[in-house]
Design a protein around this motif. Structure first.
Motif, PDB file in Angstrom:
ATOM      1  N   TYR A   4       0.818  -1.222   0.000  1.00  0.00           N
ATOM      2  CA  TYR A   4       0.000   0.000   0.000  1.00  0.00           C
ATOM      3  C   TYR A   4       0.852   1.272   0.000  1.00  0.00           C
ATOM      4  CZ  TYR A   4      -3.812  -3.167   0.889  1.00  0.00           C
ATOM      5  OH  TYR A   4      -4.719  -4.173   0.781  1.00  0.00           O
ATOM      6  N   PRO A  34      -5.702   3.072   1.507  1.00  0.00           N
ATOM      7  CA  PRO A  34      -6.472   2.983   2.763  1.00  0.00           C
ATOM      8  C   PRO A  34      -6.953   4.325   3.300  1.00  0.00           C
ATOM      9  CG  PRO A  34      -4.426   1.740   2.907  1.00  0.00           C
ATOM     10  CD  PRO A  34      -4.346   2.525   1.658  1.00  0.00           C
ATOM     11  N   TYR A  37     -11.990   7.044   0.720  1.00  0.00           N
ATOM     12  CA  TYR A  37     -13.329   6.447   0.784  1.00  0.00           C
ATOM     13  C   TYR A  37     -13.900   6.405  -0.632  1.00  0.00           C
ATOM     14  CZ  TYR A  37     -12.492   8.057   5.503  1.00  0.00           C
ATOM     15  OH  TYR A  37     -11.926   8.304   6.721  1.00  0.00           O
ATOM     16  N   LEU A 213     -18.021   6.907   6.511  1.00  0.00           N
ATOM     17  CA  LEU A 213     -17.430   6.256   7.690  1.00  0.00           C
ATOM     18  C   LEU A 213     -18.184   6.744   8.903  1.00  0.00           C
ATOM     19  CD1 LEU A 213     -14.938   4.357   8.319  1.00  0.00           C
ATOM     20  CD2 LEU A 213     -13.810   6.407   9.109  1.00  0.00           C
ATOM     21  N   TYR A 224     -17.547   0.126  13.574  1.00  0.00           N
ATOM     22  CA  TYR A 224     -18.052   1.141  12.644  1.00  0.00           C
ATOM     23  C   TYR A 224     -19.423   0.711  12.138  1.00  0.00           C
ATOM     24  CZ  TYR A 224     -13.450   3.221  12.647  1.00  0.00           C
ATOM     25  OH  TYR A 224     -12.297   3.838  13.043  1.00  0.00           O
ATOM     26  N   LYS A 227     -18.929   1.636   6.585  1.00  0.00           N
ATOM     27  CA  LYS A 227     -17.559   1.740   6.057  1.00  0.00           C
ATOM     28  C   LYS A 227     -17.642   1.673   4.541  1.00  0.00           C
ATOM     29  CE  LYS A 227     -15.617  -1.625   8.504  1.00  0.00           C
ATOM     30  NZ  LYS A 227     -14.619  -2.609   8.945  1.00  0.00           N
ATOM     31  N   LEU A 229     -15.155   2.048   1.922  1.00  0.00           N
ATOM     32  CA  LEU A 229     -13.720   2.229   1.735  1.00  0.00           C
ATOM     33  C   LEU A 229     -13.322   2.028   0.277  1.00  0.00           C
ATOM     34  CD1 LEU A 229     -12.645   0.111   4.827  1.00  0.00           C
ATOM     35  CD2 LEU A 229     -12.922   2.580   4.745  1.00  0.00           C
ATOM     36  N   LEU A 231     -10.598   0.915  -0.603  1.00  0.00           N
ATOM     37  CA  LEU A 231      -9.860  -0.356  -0.582  1.00  0.00           C
ATOM     38  C   LEU A 231     -10.704  -1.539  -1.082  1.00  0.00           C
ATOM     39  CD1 LEU A 231      -7.095  -1.111   0.951  1.00  0.00           C
ATOM     40  CD2 LEU A 231      -8.582  -1.936   2.733  1.00  0.00           C
TER      41      LEU A 231
ATOM     42  N   CYS B 145      -4.776  -1.294  16.058  1.00  0.00           N
ATOM     43  CA  CYS B 145      -4.747  -0.654  14.731  1.00  0.00           C
ATOM     44  C   CYS B 145      -4.006   0.684  14.736  1.00  0.00           C
ATOM     45  CB  CYS B 145      -6.156  -0.472  14.176  1.00  0.00           C
ATOM     46  SG  CYS B 145      -7.081  -1.988  14.125  1.00  0.00           S
ATOM     47  N   PHE B 163      -6.630   3.313  16.082  1.00  0.00           N
ATOM     48  CA  PHE B 163      -6.584   3.937  14.751  1.00  0.00           C
ATOM     49  C   PHE B 163      -5.825   5.272  14.778  1.00  0.00           C
ATOM     50  CE2 PHE B 163     -10.184   1.022  14.337  1.00  0.00           C
ATOM     51  CZ  PHE B 163      -9.834   0.378  13.167  1.00  0.00           C
ATOM     52  N   LEU B 179      -6.231   7.536  11.869  1.00  0.00           N
ATOM     53  CA  LEU B 179      -6.133   6.618  10.727  1.00  0.00           C
ATOM     54  C   LEU B 179      -7.522   6.177  10.306  1.00  0.00           C
ATOM     55  CD1 LEU B 179      -3.314   4.034  11.555  1.00  0.00           C
ATOM     56  CD2 LEU B 179      -3.247   5.773   9.805  1.00  0.00           C
ATOM     57  N   SER B 180      -7.636   5.823   9.040  1.00  0.00           N
ATOM     58  CA  SER B 180      -8.924   5.347   8.527  1.00  0.00           C
ATOM     59  C   SER B 180      -9.191   3.907   9.002  1.00  0.00           C
ATOM     60  CB  SER B 180      -8.885   5.405   7.007  1.00  0.00           C
ATOM     61  OG  SER B 180      -9.799   4.524   6.454  1.00  0.00           O
ATOM     62  N   ALA B 181     -10.454   3.522   8.946  1.00  0.00           N
ATOM     63  CA  ALA B 181     -10.844   2.167   9.367  1.00  0.00           C
ATOM     64  C   ALA B 181     -10.238   1.094   8.472  1.00  0.00           C
ATOM     65  CB  ALA B 181     -12.358   2.054   9.348  1.00  0.00           C
ATOM     66  N   ALA B 182      -9.807   1.484   7.263  1.00  0.00           N
ATOM     67  CA  ALA B 182      -9.245   0.511   6.314  1.00  0.00           C
ATOM     68  C   ALA B 182      -7.937  -0.085   6.823  1.00  0.00           C
ATOM     69  CB  ALA B 182      -9.009   1.186   4.976  1.00  0.00           C
ATOM     70  N   TYR B 183      -7.282   0.598   7.737  1.00  0.00           N
ATOM     71  CA  TYR B 183      -5.979   0.129   8.203  1.00  0.00           C
ATOM     72  C   TYR B 183      -6.058  -1.152   9.024  1.00  0.00           C
ATOM     73  CZ  TYR B 183      -3.341   3.950   6.281  1.00  0.00           C
ATOM     74  OH  TYR B 183      -2.729   4.796   5.395  1.00  0.00           O
ATOM     75  N   ARG B 184      -7.222  -1.477   9.520  1.00  0.00           N
ATOM     76  CA  ARG B 184      -7.382  -2.737  10.259  1.00  0.00           C
ATOM     77  C   ARG B 184      -6.973  -3.905   9.365  1.00  0.00           C
ATOM     78  NH1 ARG B 184     -10.970  -5.211  14.237  1.00  0.00           N
ATOM     79  NH2 ARG B 184     -11.486  -7.250  13.466  1.00  0.00           N
ATOM     80  N   ARG B 185      -7.505  -3.908   8.132  1.00  0.00           N
ATOM     81  CA  ARG B 185      -7.215  -4.988   7.192  1.00  0.00           C
ATOM     82  C   ARG B 185      -5.780  -4.894   6.653  1.00  0.00           C
ATOM     83  NH1 ARG B 185     -10.803  -4.873   2.279  1.00  0.00           N
ATOM     84  NH2 ARG B 185     -12.274  -4.082   3.783  1.00  0.00           N
ATOM     85  N   VAL B 186      -5.357  -3.668   6.408  1.00  0.00           N
ATOM     86  CA  VAL B 186      -4.018  -3.445   5.851  1.00  0.00           C
ATOM     87  C   VAL B 186      -2.942  -3.939   6.820  1.00  0.00           C
ATOM     88  CG1 VAL B 186      -2.397  -1.615   5.183  1.00  0.00           C
ATOM     89  CG2 VAL B 186      -4.758  -1.512   4.428  1.00  0.00           C
ATOM     90  N   LEU B 187      -3.136  -3.648   8.098  1.00  0.00           N
ATOM     91  CA  LEU B 187      -2.131  -4.040   9.087  1.00  0.00           C
ATOM     92  C   LEU B 187      -2.104  -5.552   9.299  1.00  0.00           C
ATOM     93  CD1 LEU B 187      -2.682  -1.093  11.550  1.00  0.00           C
ATOM     94  CD2 LEU B 187      -0.584  -1.569  10.319  1.00  0.00           C
TER      95      LEU B 187
END
Lengths: 411, 198
Positions: A4, A34, A37, A213, A224, A227, A229, A231, B145, B163, B179-187
């Motif tokens: 990423y 990431p 959105y 979000l 949440y 979401k 995203l 991603l 996260c 986050f 940080l965005s919520a997307a970082y949960r999956r990224v990490l």
């Protein structure tokens, strides 16, 4: 961080939506996939800068006190203090002196220290410190804390309204509260300050007000409610430099991999400009890119897919047994477990990814240790994911969108 | 055989111990997929708990002092898929508490710690990335996260919200960002890739 690292351009910074010229904003942006959105109603990318931001909750991360119902409060009013010099947490020690107590605040990082007078009455420490602060400042605070008072003149009300508006605009730009605070009492010894509060924020699309979000308001929960995203929708772009033996007449051979995040097959079209100026590629020379394959299909992402299975071959190493085994499996062109194989034009297809070869050359001598960043315009055509509310979208079952990305070439 | 012999000759030291080490694999692997480098230093192994699928790279130093007062409670506890890069140190022994009152260093699942980083008495949550050359002070709490950027210093007793991205040095350029919520999956993916590729 793996994968990423590519920078994506949000729609708010690409006003012209040109696929021919590189948008100037691509130079200044630092948003990776990431960080973005995707609004399923407007079918555009959104970033923190262009979203409508609302504070859902604010709390002290140290004592977990919820301050959501205290408008205007930005610091903890309990015994959570931070250093005025370095904003590190302060350790508080109490010493019995006669009938009272003396408190010492020590910073764990710098040499800041503050000792209170002997306190004989049971009062909160913050109240005691406020009493020690510059009385002029306290009076000012007192004056503006009663802004709803009927004693204010119409002119004063108007001025206060203007001030609050400008403060809100400032707050929008400043996303986090954990910044070093300024000390207004420059002539007095610096007093410990309460810890800055942390906010939970919701982000909405400025075009249609759809929540992108939406966190749960309870500070103890990390869940949440919504979401949306980028991603989950946009493909991931990664570029890797090829083996040295593939270098031909100053051209550096590279691979661009596209990893599909959608549960449906996608048709990808990639293009770039003929000459990439040095301001974009982060080298000191102009580059030209040769992209032999510009249009190809990428398979869908399956549920419970293996980690290495979803990784392009160029990323596999010999360091672990799992990676070596995967590499060996892919090297078997016939009868292999996966459908990953090379096509005549150099295109390699995997489980949910495809890799295309490309090369770049510099107009002047370029140090081979310096790897450039290359801008690509990517168009994706696919079926609308079931997770998106199709009733909200205007494009039926199809999804087609284009975006600019600045991809670092990695070793 | 000739190949092995020429490799043995290339070992810098001529001692038999070095030669024996060379013939062995660099990693000790467990049934659960945990890999521990033979060049890692683990002090007080009985007070350290390592879950499945962890990686402890060469030069890592885990200081877990044994204490009868603690009973079976570990001093260092690593969750699953924790990745410790080369030369990082987990050292909870420098507790500021009273003698014998040992603290803990707990690291959650899918957490990666970069090269040359030092983690003192801390609690690190799930899906945290600590970059290289970081310093996490005593009694810090890094919630789930989070990303601690390369070279960051987290001061003593800090609590980092979930986050968050931390970078810089206190008093100079210390910043905590959202940080965005997307970082949960990224990490989580990052931890898997570290385990499978490094």
């Amino acid at each position: 961080m793996y994968l990423y690292n590519s920078i994506y351009l949000c729609s708010c910074k690409n006003k012209t939506e040109s696929s021919v010229a590189i948008p100037a904003a691509l130079r200044g942006t630092k948003l990776t996939l990431p960080d973005l959105y995707f609004c399923s109603r407007c079918l555009v990318l959104r970033c923190n800068d262009c979203c409508i931001i609302e504070t859902v909750a604010k709390y002290c991360v140290n004592c977990m006190t919820d301050y959501s119902d205290s408008p205007g409060t930005t610091r903890c009013i309990k015994n959570c203090f931070e250093c005025v010099k370095c904003s590190s947490p302060l350790a508080i020690t109490a010493l019995d002196v006669g009938k009272g107590k003396q408190f010492t605040f020590n910073c764990g990082y710098c040499d800041y220290s503050y000792e209170t007078e002997v306190i004989t009455e049971p009062i909160p420490l913050l109240k005691h410190l406020r009493a020690k602060a510059d009385p002029r400042f306290s009076r000012l605070c007192e004056k503006y804390s009663h802004r709803d008072s009927t004693t204010l003149t119409a002119q004063m009300e108007q001025k206060l309204q203007q001030m609050s508006l400008s403060a809100n605009t400032e707050n929008k730009k400043q996303f986090h509260l954990n910044r070093l605070g300024s000390n207004p009492q420059s002539l007095l010894p610096p007093l410990p300050t309460g810890k800055h509060l942390v906010a939970k924020r919701s982000y909405s699309c400025p075009g249609c007000n759809t929540k992108l979000l939406d966190p749960v308001a309870d500070p103890r929960l990390m869940k949440y409610l919504t979401k949306e995203l980028a991603l989950d929708i946009l493909p991931l772009l990664v570029a890797k430099v090829g083996p040295e033996e593939l270098e031909l007449e100053g051209d550096t051979q590279c691979y661009l991999s596209v990893i599909n995040a959608l549960p449906s097959n996608a048709k990808i079209t990639i293009s770039t400009v003929e000459k990439i100026p040095s301001t974009f590629n982060k080298t000191e020379t102009e580059l030209s890119v040769s992209l032999p394959v510009t249009s190809f299909a990428v398979s869908s992402r399956r549920e419970k897919m293996g980690i290495l299975e979803s990784l392009p071959t160029q990323f596999l190493t010999d360091a672990t047994a799992e990676s070596r085994a995967e590499k060996l499996t892919r090297s078997v062109t016939k009868g292999g477990r996966y459908s990953a194989n090379y096509e005549a034009n150099g295109l390699e297809k995997g489980a949910n990814w495809a890799t295309v070869p490309f090369s770049y050359s510099a107009t002047e001598d370029l140090d081979c240790d310096i790897l450039p960043w290359l801008p690509f315009y990517v168009t994706i055509e696919t079926r609308m994911p079931a997770s998106m509310n199709r009733a909200l979208t205007s494009s039926g079952n199809g999804l087609k969108l284009g975006f600019w990305a600045l991809v670092p070439v990695e070793k | 055989m000739a190949g092995i012999w020429s490799n043995l000759c290339s070992v810098k030291s001529n001692s038999i111990a070095d030669a024996v080490f060379f013939l062995m694999s660099e990693w000790i692997e467990t049934k659960g997929g945990t890999r521990i480098s033979r060049l890692a230093i683990i002090d007080g192994a009985s007070s350290i708990t390592i879950s499945d699928a962890c990686t402890v790279s060469a030069g890592c130093k885990l200081v877990g002092r044994e204490s009868a007062a603690r009973g079976t409670k570990p001093v260092i506890a690593l969750g699953k898929y924790v990745f410790l890069a080369a030369n990082c140190t987990l050292d909870p022994s420098k507790s500021s508490g009273a003698a014998g009152d040992l603290g803990e260093c707990t690291i959650g699942n899918y957490t990666t710690i970069g090269e040359n980083s030092v983690v003192k008495l801390s609690f690190i949550g799930n899906r945290v990335r600590v970059g290289s050359n970081c310093h996490l002070g005593e009694l810090c709490v890094i919630n789930d996260c989070c990303i601690i950027e390369d070279g960051a210093v987290v001061p003593k007793r800090s609590v980092i919200a979930p986050f968050s991205r931390v970078r810089g040095v206190p008093g100079q350029d210390y910043v905590v960002e959202e940080l965005s919520a997307a970082y949960r999956r990224v990490l989580e993916l990052n931890s898997h890739l570290c385990k499978n590729l490094e």
